[in-house]
Design a protein around this motif. Structure first.
Motif, PDB file in Angstrom:
ATOM      1  N   MET A 128      30.964  33.037   9.561  1.00 38.28           N
ATOM      2  CA  MET A 128      31.698  32.028   8.806  1.00 38.28           C
ATOM      3  C   MET A 128      31.703  32.384   7.322  1.00 38.28           C
ATOM      4  SD  MET A 128      33.151  29.731  10.467  1.00 38.28           S
ATOM      5  CE  MET A 128      34.051  28.221  10.268  1.00 38.28           C
ATOM      6  N   LEU A 169      34.698  33.896   5.276  1.00 35.74           N
ATOM      7  CA  LEU A 169      35.794  33.119   4.698  1.00 35.74           C
ATOM      8  C   LEU A 169      35.570  32.820   3.227  1.00 35.74           C
ATOM      9  CD1 LEU A 169      36.030  30.640   7.680  1.00 35.74           C
ATOM     10  CD2 LEU A 169      37.437  32.655   7.273  1.00 35.74           C
ATOM     11  N   PHE A 191      30.002  20.958  11.831  1.00 34.33           N
ATOM     12  CA  PHE A 191      29.795  20.939  10.386  1.00 34.33           C
ATOM     13  C   PHE A 191      29.116  19.659   9.920  1.00 34.33           C
ATOM     14  CE2 PHE A 191      33.146  23.779  11.453  1.00 34.33           C
ATOM     15  CZ  PHE A 191      32.961  24.872  10.621  1.00 34.33           C
ATOM     16  N   ASN A 243      34.722  16.736  10.959  1.00 37.84           N
ATOM     17  CA  ASN A 243      36.043  17.196  10.515  1.00 37.84           C
ATOM     18  C   ASN A 243      37.023  17.304  11.674  1.00 37.84           C
ATOM     19  OD1 ASN A 243      34.773  19.338  11.710  1.00 37.84           O
ATOM     20  ND2 ASN A 243      35.197  20.818  10.095  1.00 37.84           N
ATOM     21  N   PHE A 301      40.482  17.257  13.586  1.00 38.26           N
ATOM     22  CA  PHE A 301      41.841  17.524  13.115  1.00 38.26           C
ATOM     23  C   PHE A 301      42.602  16.208  13.067  1.00 38.26           C
ATOM     24  CE2 PHE A 301      40.868  21.500  15.561  1.00 38.26           C
ATOM     25  CZ  PHE A 301      40.680  22.289  14.448  1.00 38.26           C
ATOM     26  N   ARG A 330      39.593  22.186   3.143  1.00 41.72           N
ATOM     27  CA  ARG A 330      39.019  23.419   3.684  1.00 41.72           C
ATOM     28  C   ARG A 330      38.319  23.186   5.008  1.00 41.72           C
ATOM     29  NH1 ARG A 330      36.137  28.138   1.255  1.00 41.72           N
ATOM     30  NH2 ARG A 330      34.392  27.568   2.563  1.00 41.72           N
ATOM     31  N   SER A 331      37.731  21.988   5.134  1.00 37.47           N
ATOM     32  CA  SER A 331      36.938  21.709   6.338  1.00 37.47           C
ATOM     33  C   SER A 331      37.786  21.812   7.602  1.00 37.47           C
ATOM     34  CB  SER A 331      36.308  20.323   6.235  1.00 37.47           C
ATOM     35  OG  SER A 331      37.296  19.330   6.196  1.00 37.47           O
ATOM     36  N   LEU A 332      39.085  21.490   7.486  1.00 38.38           N
ATOM     37  CA  LEU A 332      39.946  21.591   8.670  1.00 38.38           C
ATOM     38  C   LEU A 332      40.179  23.047   9.048  1.00 38.38           C
ATOM     39  CD1 LEU A 332      42.644  18.818   8.151  1.00 38.38           C
ATOM     40  CD2 LEU A 332      40.573  18.774   9.508  1.00 38.38           C
ATOM     41  N   GLU A 347      38.066  25.452   8.409  1.00 36.78           N
ATOM     42  CA  GLU A 347      36.792  25.930   8.957  1.00 36.78           C
ATOM     43  C   GLU A 347      36.622  25.487  10.397  1.00 36.78           C
ATOM     44  OE1 GLU A 347      33.639  24.779   6.299  1.00 36.78           O
ATOM     45  OE2 GLU A 347      33.750  26.747   5.349  1.00 36.78           O
TER      46      GLU A 347
END
Lengths: 268, 332
Positions: free
Chosen positions: A57, A60, A95, A99, A101, B205-207, B209
């Motif tokens: 990760m 990124l 996370f 988060n 969608f 950004r979290s989306l 990631e």
């Protein structure tokens, strides 16, 4: 390099840099399969950084660099010919902040399987149901799968994110402070869930909460901070792995004084 | 605790003591008039209301003059919307030839501006290194600052010869809607790119990631998560672009043609990409530039065109608002 199959990850002399700044120095660590391994330590000790190196990760983040060996099932994850996309399909991530969608609950869970080319309503229906059941969310949302994932409560959202992750059946689930944004009841639900998930998955969790590490994990890695005064009064700080042991031993009989002081809450 | 009198005697005063002295210099806790604040508030109200009155004023002028036009007895609404030609000299007032030219140039501009603008936005928001982006975005925005008359001549002296070179001198007229439309697309491109880029960059950004964490490639994350999440902003950008294309005047006046096309019947000439045609704006600017007598039917007819144009952009704005509200994927 381990081939005995007991370990999911083996880290050998791992240094992680952001640009020219060293964030983590010389981490050596074996993470066992189908156990819960907790990373604890004060803010800025690099525990999340190490976690994010386990499924690439960090790629990124511009300027992030990993040195040393991060082996997953004997394979160096940072070898030239390794595709980070394939790595992340095998090593999923949950996370800190839930988060989901901005899509329906159904589409959230079906997202990963669809990426893998799964088509057909019946198959997807079954995966969605199985994953939501696996995340203990099914009973709460079964009648309303078309509802937006964002309409759920924080704890439900995090369980949706877990359902979304287990839908692609990874080998490992990395969790970056998965309960830090949740209330105690939702936190408890997540912890219960982890204890069930570990029968199937290897789990690595970063947590600020020492009680949480104590409650859920089998092994605990304690990270700490080292500092050095550079020329011109600039202070350099980086993280190290200070102690790694079975959770019970680390909390009852720590080897180093630093660990003891941390778990007694004297700094952090 | 020190009292104000003590504070005065201290050599090094602390601010806390100073503040206390100041507060006690005021005698009451009751409201006092603050005239400065009222004046500023009124001025700000005036600023806000000004644009509303300007719009109402424009609407009034357009509407009253257009009423004179429709009340003249020379034209009725049915004829206005169906007649195949716009020829004030012959007292033929069909708006559709002008509308068709506007639609054609707008269509061509969108063929250029939407894919290229969106592509540029995706590149800038998702792929470009910070440094590349910092260089590229200002350059792109310079395009938006070029006067439209320059674009007009660019169409006439570069795009038209180019099109004629590719498709042949006989196919492409010197004045043609394709050339004007394509160049108009270049003009609008930075607006669409910049607004879409803002919409994409606003997606957390979290989306991204989350998507990467599930094993998506970058392209999959963009197509399946970032674009849908930014869709309302992107569509708003498209609509703003279309509105600008509909209202754009100089480029079409210079390059699209200096006479309305004929919609149907013998020698029908509308909807031909390489043929000349005059848009609503192009016609208004050409006619009002000539010697036009005040209050003649020709003069009033311009306001009818203007009103049509106004309704066009109004409807586009309403659609834009509706889409923005309807399709907004609310993310945290």
């Amino acid at each position: 390099m381990t081939e005995n199959g007991a370990h999911a990850f083996e880290l050998q002399g791992v240094n992680i840099y952001y640009g020219s700044k060293m964030a983590v120095n010389d981490v050596n660590l074996m993470i066992p399969r189908q156990k819960i391994t907790a990373f604890i330590g004060p803010s800025g000790c690099g525990k999340s950084t190490v976690l994010r190196s386990l499924n690439r990760m960090n790629d990124l983040i511009p300027g992030a660099r990993v040195q040393g060996g991060v082996f997953f099932g004997g394979q160096d994850l940072y070898a030239e010919n390794v595709d980070p996309v394939e790595v992340r399909r095998r090593i999923g991530m949950v996370f800190q902040k839930p988060n989901p969608f901005p899509k329906s609950i159904y589409d959230n869970v079906a997202y990963g399987p669809r990426l893998l080319g799964v088509r057909g309503k019946a198959v997807l229906d079954e995966i969605v149901e199985r994953s939501l059941k696996g995340a203990f969310l099914w009973d709460e949302v079964r009648g309303d799968l078309k509802k937006s994932g964002l309409a759920l409560s924080g704890g439900q959202q995090q369980r949706l994110c877990i359902a979304r992750t287990i839908a692609v059946e990874p080998e490992v689930i990395l969790m970056d402070e998965p309960a830090s944004a949740l209330d105690p009841i939702a936190t408890q639900a997540i912890e219960e869930l982890m204890k069930v998930l570990v029968q199937q998955f290897t789990i690595v969790i970063v947590t600020h909460n020492m009680q949480q590490a104590q409650r859920v994990s089998d092994y605990t890695a304690f990270y700490s901070i080292r500092k050095k005064e550079e020329q011109g009064g600039v202070e350099n700080r980086w993280g190290i792995l200070a102690e790694y042991a079975p959770t019970e031993r680390l909390f009852t009989n720590p080897a180093s004084e630093e660990t003891e002081r941390y778990i007694r809450g004297e700094f952090g | 605790m020190s009292t104000p009198s003590e504070a005065g005697t201290m050599s090094a005063r602390s601010t806390a003591v100073d503040m206390r002295a100041r507060r006690e210099a005021r005698t009451t806790i009751f409201r006092r008039p603050r005239p400065g604040e009222t004046v500023i508030q009124l001025f700000l109200l005036f600023c806000g209301v000004l644009s509303i009155f300007t719009t109402l004023g424009i609407l009034y002028v357009l509407g009253s003059e257009a009423l004179l036009f429709f009340g003249s007895g020379l034209v009725d609404l049915g004829e206005f919307f169906t007649a195949p030609v716009w020829q004030p000299q012959a007292e033929q007032f069909g708006i559709m030839p002008l509308v068709s030219a506007t639609l054609m140039t707008t269509l061509f501009s969108m063929i250029v501006a939407i894919p290229l603008g969106l592509g540029a936005a995706i590149y800038l928001a998702e792929y470009a290194k910070p440094q590349t982006r910092a260089t590229l975005k200002p350059i792109l925005e310079i395009l938006a600052g070029i006067p439209t008359v320059v674009y007009g001549y660019f169409a006439l002296t570069f795009m038209t010869p180019l099109l004629r070179g590719i498709f042949g001198q006989n196919t492409v007229s010197i004045y043609n809607v394709a050339s004007a439309g394509l160049v108009m697309g270049i003009m609008i491109l930075p607006t669409i790119a910049s607004m879409s880029e803002d919409a994409l960059s606003a997606v957390p950004r979290s989306l991204r990631e989350a998507s990467f964490g599930l094993g998506s490639t970058k392209l999959e994350a963009i197509l399946k998560v970032v674009l849908p999440a930014g869709l309302s902003g992107i569509i708003a950008a498209f609509i703003v672009g279309i509105s600008r294309a509909v209202g754009e005047t100089m480029i079409v006046a210079l390059a699209a043609g200096a006479g309305p096309c004929k919609l149907y019947g013998e020698n029908a000439s509308c909807f031909q990409p390489f043929g000349a045609a005059e848009t609503m704006t192009g016609h208004i600017v050409r006619i009002s530039g000539g010697d036009l007598s005040y209050n003649s039917i020709d003069y009033n007819s311009l306001f009818a065109i203007g009103l049509t144009l106004f309704i066009f952009t109004l409807v586009l704005n309403l659609i834009s608002r509706w889409i923005t509200n309807r399709f907004r994927e609310v993310y945290q």
